[in-house]
Motif scaffolding. Structure first.
Motif, PDB file in Angstrom:
ATOM      1  N   UNK A  26      84.646  56.509  30.551  1.00 31.47           N
ATOM      2  CA  UNK A  26      84.174  56.722  31.917  1.00 31.47           C
ATOM      3  C   UNK A  26      83.517  55.481  32.531  1.00 31.47           C
ATOM      4  N   UNK A  27      83.375  54.425  31.744  1.00 36.62           N
ATOM      5  CA  UNK A  27      82.746  53.206  32.256  1.00 36.62           C
ATOM      6  C   UNK A  27      83.601  51.994  31.911  1.00 36.62           C
ATOM      7  N   UNK A  28      83.302  50.899  32.602  1.00 36.10           N
ATOM      8  CA  UNK A  28      83.957  49.636  32.288  1.00 36.10           C
ATOM      9  C   UNK A  28      82.950  48.506  32.470  1.00 36.10           C
ATOM     10  N   UNK A  29      83.201  47.409  31.756  1.00 31.15           N
ATOM     11  CA  UNK A  29      82.300  46.261  31.762  1.00 31.15           C
ATOM     12  C   UNK A  29      82.994  45.115  32.492  1.00 31.15           C
ATOM     13  N   UNK A  30      82.319  44.574  33.497  1.00 30.45           N
ATOM     14  CA  UNK A  30      82.842  43.451  34.275  1.00 30.45           C
ATOM     15  C   UNK A  30      82.026  42.211  33.920  1.00 30.45           C
ATOM     16  N   UNK A  31      82.716  41.113  33.617  1.00 35.15           N
ATOM     17  CA  UNK A  31      82.068  39.831  33.325  1.00 35.15           C
ATOM     18  C   UNK A  31      82.314  38.867  34.479  1.00 35.15           C
ATOM     19  N   UNK A  32      81.359  37.981  34.689  1.00 34.64           N
ATOM     20  CA  UNK A  32      81.461  36.977  35.743  1.00 34.64           C
ATOM     21  C   UNK A  32      81.032  35.621  35.176  1.00 34.64           C
ATOM     22  N   UNK A  33      81.723  34.568  35.611  1.00 32.77           N
ATOM     23  CA  UNK A  33      81.300  33.204  35.319  1.00 32.77           C
ATOM     24  C   UNK A  33      81.338  32.410  36.617  1.00 32.77           C
ATOM     25  N   UNK A  34      80.281  31.668  36.855  1.00 34.42           N
ATOM     26  CA  UNK A  34      80.223  30.768  37.997  1.00 34.42           C
ATOM     27  C   UNK A  34      80.174  29.356  37.438  1.00 34.42           C
ATOM     28  N   UNK A  35      81.125  28.527  37.865  1.00 40.66           N
ATOM     29  CA  UNK A  35      81.149  27.148  37.377  1.00 40.66           C
ATOM     30  C   UNK A  35      80.965  26.178  38.538  1.00 40.66           C
ATOM     31  N   UNK A  36      80.370  25.040  38.206  1.00 41.95           N
ATOM     32  CA  UNK A  36      80.207  23.936  39.149  1.00 41.95           C
ATOM     33  C   UNK A  36      80.482  22.655  38.375  1.00 41.95           C
ATOM     34  N   UNK A  37      81.395  21.854  38.888  1.00 44.33           N
ATOM     35  CA  UNK A  37      81.766  20.593  38.227  1.00 44.33           C
ATOM     36  C   UNK A  37      82.178  20.828  36.773  1.00 44.33           C
ATOM     37  N   UNK A  38      82.851  21.944  36.509  1.00 41.30           N
ATOM     38  CA  UNK A  38      83.355  22.247  35.172  1.00 41.30           C
ATOM     39  C   UNK A  38      82.352  22.854  34.212  1.00 41.30           C
ATOM     40  N   UNK A  39      81.107  23.008  34.635  1.00 48.15           N
ATOM     41  CA  UNK A  39      80.067  23.583  33.775  1.00 48.15           C
ATOM     42  C   UNK A  39      79.754  25.005  34.232  1.00 48.15           C
ATOM     43  N   UNK A  40      79.578  25.901  33.267  1.00 43.04           N
ATOM     44  CA  UNK A  40      79.191  27.281  33.595  1.00 43.04           C
ATOM     45  C   UNK A  40      77.717  27.287  33.963  1.00 43.04           C
ATOM     46  N   UNK A  41      77.434  27.654  35.213  1.00 42.47           N
ATOM     47  CA  UNK A  41      76.032  27.671  35.648  1.00 42.47           C
ATOM     48  C   UNK A  41      75.445  29.078  35.703  1.00 42.47           C
ATOM     49  N   UNK A  42      76.326  30.095  35.736  1.00 38.34           N
ATOM     50  CA  UNK A  42      75.856  31.489  35.701  1.00 38.34           C
ATOM     51  C   UNK A  42      76.845  32.316  34.901  1.00 38.34           C
ATOM     52  N   UNK A  43      76.330  33.169  34.009  1.00 42.30           N
ATOM     53  CA  UNK A  43      77.135  34.154  33.281  1.00 42.30           C
ATOM     54  C   UNK A  43      76.551  35.522  33.595  1.00 42.30           C
ATOM     55  N   UNK A  44      77.409  36.443  34.025  1.00 50.15           N
ATOM     56  CA  UNK A  44      76.903  37.753  34.407  1.00 50.15           C
ATOM     57  C   UNK A  44      77.705  38.881  33.801  1.00 50.15           C
ATOM     58  N   UNK A  45      77.101  40.055  33.797  1.00 56.12           N
ATOM     59  CA  UNK A  45      77.743  41.251  33.238  1.00 56.12           C
ATOM     60  C   UNK A  45      77.288  42.457  34.047  1.00 56.12           C
ATOM     61  N   UNK A  46      78.237  43.322  34.364  1.00 54.25           N
ATOM     62  CA  UNK A  46      77.933  44.597  35.025  1.00 54.25           C
ATOM     63  C   UNK A  46      78.555  45.718  34.219  1.00 54.25           C
TER      64      UNK A  46
END
Length: 75
Positions: A26-46
């Motif tokens: 009944x649920x699902x997990x969403x991942x997010x990555x935000x990159x700038x200049x090739x570096x991951x600056x934010x990692x997120x999960x919902x």
């Protein structure tokens, strides 16, 4: 939840990539990555739920299994 590894400022070019990491009944997990200049600056999960209206529930909604046709759209 989110982990901030570095800054982004106005006018910085960033890339946001999101994907469904896991399907449960009944649920699902969403991942997010935000990159700038090739570096991951934010990692997120919902963690999200598939819900429908339910007037009998105190909150007015209830979780239901995700329809298979919806899951297939993300494969």
């Amino acid at each position: 939840s989110a982990k901030f590894n570095g800054p982004a400022r106005m006018d910085d070019e960033i890339i946001i990539v999101s994907w469904i990491e896991e399907w449960r009944k009944k649920i699902f997990v969403v991942r997010h990555e935000v990159t700038k200049d090739g570096a991951i600056i934010v990692e997120g999960k919902e963690v999200r739920a598939c819900v429908v209206k339910d007037p009998k529930s105190p909150k007015g909604i209830k979780a239901e299994p995700m329809p298979e046709d919806v899951i297939r759209m993300f494969d």
